[in-house]
Scaffold this active site. Structure first.
Site, PDB file in Angstrom:
ATOM      1  N   LYS A  71      21.652  17.314  27.044  1.00  0.00           N
ATOM      2  CA  LYS A  71      20.859  16.171  26.564  1.00  0.00           C
ATOM      3  C   LYS A  71      21.052  14.965  27.459  1.00  0.00           C
ATOM      4  O   LYS A  71      22.164  14.682  27.918  1.00  0.00           O
ATOM      5  CB  LYS A  71      21.322  15.812  25.138  1.00  0.00           C
ATOM      6  CG  LYS A  71      20.411  14.823  24.422  1.00  0.00           C
ATOM      7  CD  LYS A  71      19.209  15.536  23.865  1.00  0.00           C
ATOM      8  CE  LYS A  71      18.246  14.578  23.169  1.00  0.00           C
ATOM      9  NZ  LYS A  71      17.500  13.736  24.123  1.00  0.00           N
ATOM     10  N   LYS A 107      20.969  14.348  32.776  1.00  0.00           N
ATOM     11  CA  LYS A 107      20.247  13.107  33.059  1.00  0.00           C
ATOM     12  C   LYS A 107      19.169  13.390  34.078  1.00  0.00           C
ATOM     13  O   LYS A 107      19.336  14.227  34.978  1.00  0.00           O
ATOM     14  CB  LYS A 107      21.194  12.038  33.609  1.00  0.00           C
ATOM     15  CG  LYS A 107      20.714  10.617  33.345  1.00  0.00           C
ATOM     16  CD  LYS A 107      20.873  10.235  31.880  1.00  0.00           C
ATOM     17  CE  LYS A 107      20.509   8.795  31.625  1.00  0.00           C
ATOM     18  NZ  LYS A 107      20.795   8.409  30.229  1.00  0.00           N
TER      19      LYS A 107
END
Length: 475
Positions: A71, A107
């Site tokens: 995530k 990211k």
């Protein structure tokens, strides 16, 4: 003579991790394994704009897949690079581990100034970037789930979701391929304010504990402390609104890129928000003095300082001028590792970013769960709860012969809604995590900072995972 060179973001994250690993007495091979980036995808987004081909470099870094999906947000900025993207991915791993969210860390970034392009151009650029990530296995509901970051928002998340849905029309969970969406497209109520509200909850929790507010000489009543906020973007704006409305906080200064507002008696946030919505600028607001020296906002004498904008704004060039009692890191990496050492020696507590600004990923997790389960939070129990409370009130009124005033009755009967559950869940995470940080400080006999105690939580959880799951052996 002090070295005033500013370490980059990756160097700071690595320094904080190594400091915590030394306190935990981790072996070099283990910490090297934990720190290593799992994988990085670099893509080129080429698009013809006004008869000229424009090329944009993008990345998606995966720091850890120890829990899936990984995530992390997607950042559109002319300043991004691979090192920063990897460091932010690592920060997401540690952040999720600290607050017990079952995600790995990732990211994404695209080297572009989004202000230079039209909405249609940005939409096409975003579609191409997302398509490249999806086709390489770096974006899906099960493997890697992006969210908004600097330069992106709800709009871009809808574009990415649409790209995924067109490529995989048979995936029933397509809504869960990104979070931070508008509610109409599977988003969750409270997500836009989540990071700011999480920051507020972290301050509230700090002030609940006598051992902390006494050592920094803060008032346990939040409204009695003078607060300075640097940054009035997504996080800063939602934070000041939460502090002003829920805590009646006295915010004496708010900084932006071109200067800062100052009012010793406190700024009226409602009036400021109206002004900002109209003018898109803090300048010319009549409720405070505007001073065109943006860096000085960090050195104002105050009780609580909240850097909520840029990285490395507190460094060796200005750390000695800091006059706050508590610094709350709403931004990612606002304090360099060497300045952090100075603050610790000065007795200034720092609530670290991997705890403080985790509200965004916490509520992103709630949104992902909502999308995977295909049901809105509160939908199954709201009317049931309201009916049961109505019955209880009727029993009480019949038994006492007295009516409960309408203003109390409405509040008692109110059945739980999605926003109530989201806010409750966020508060629970922030409070329970702080208790875990406190427990760690006791284990270290208070010889470490709040930051080191927080990183130690993440590293211990990652160590336990590698112990349970094992690392592949050479044959």
């Amino acid at each position: 003579m002090k070295n005033n060179s500013i370490p980059n973001f990756k160097e700071n994250v690595d320094a904080f991790v190594l400091k915590a690993s030394k306190a935990l007495k981790f072996s070099d091979d283990l910490i090297d394994h934990i720190r290593s980036t799992h994988s990085v995808l670099q893509v080129n987004v080429g698009i013809k704009i006004k008869n000229k081909i424009k090329n944009f470099t993008g990345w998606r870094a995966v720091h850890s897949e120890h829990r899936l999906p990984s995530k992390g947000g997607i950042r559109f900025s002319a300043e991004v690079n691979q090192d920063e993207t990897e460091a932010l991915a690592a920060l997401m791993t540690y952040k999720c581990a600290v607050v017990d969210i079952p995600f790995g860390g990732s990211k994404g970034s695209l080297k572009i100034d989004p202000k230079q392009y039209s909405e249609e151009e940005l939409k096409l650029i975003t579609h191409i970037y997302a398509e490249k990530l999806i086709k390489k296995g770096f974006l899906s509901p099960a493997i890697n789930v992006p969210a908004p970051d600097v330069g992106t928002g709800e709009r871009e998340m809808v574009w990415i979701m649409d790209t995924y849905k067109n490529l995989f029309p048979n995936d029933i969970n397509y809504l869960a391929c990104v979070t931070g969406k508008p509610v109409a497209y599977g988003g969750i109520r409270g997500r836009a304010q989540a990071t700011g509200r999480g920051v507020e909850e972290s301050i509230r929790e700090y002030l609940r504990h006598e051992q902390f507010y006494k050592r920094t000489k803060l008032n346990p009543d939040l409204s009695k402390n003078k607060i300075v906020i640097q940054g009035f973007g997504k996080v800063g704006k939602s934070l000041v609104e939460e502090l002003f409305h829920r805590d009646h906080a006295k915010i004496i200064a708010i900084g932006e890129y071109n200067g800062y507002l100052y009012n010793e008696k406190g700024i009226d946030i409602d009036e400021l928000v109206k002004h900002f919505q109209k003018n898109k600028n803090l300048k010319n607001f009549t409720g405070a003095k505007f001073i065109e020296k943006p860096a000085e906002v960090l050195t104002i004498a105050c009780d609580i300082l909240v850097p909520a904008a840029l990285e490395s704004v507190i460094n060796m060039s200005n750390v000695e001028k800091i006059k706050a009692k508590l610094i709350v890191e709403a931004a990612n990496g606002p304090i360099t590792h060497d300045a952090d050492e100075v603050l610790q020696k000065k007795g200034i507590d720092v609530l670290p970013d991997i705890y403080v600004n985790s509200g965004g990923v916490v509520v992103s997790y709630f949104e992902w769960v909502k999308n995977i389960t295909h049901v809105r939070f509160g939908r199954l129990q709201r009317r049931y709860e309201e009916n049961k409370m109505n019955e209880l009130i009727q029993v009480i009124e019949d038994a006492t012969g007295r009516s409960i005033p309408d203003k109390y009755k409405a509040n008692i009967i109110h059945g739980v809604q999605e926003i109530d559950l989201v806010n409750s869940g966020l508060e629970d995470v922030m409070r329970e995590t702080f208790k875990e940080i406190m427990k760690n400080m006791e284990i270290f006999k208070k010889k470490v900072s709040l930051r080191t105690a927080t990183y130690a939580i993440a590293l211990n959880k990652l160590k336990q995972y590698h112990k349970d799951m094992g690392v592949s052996n050479a044959h």
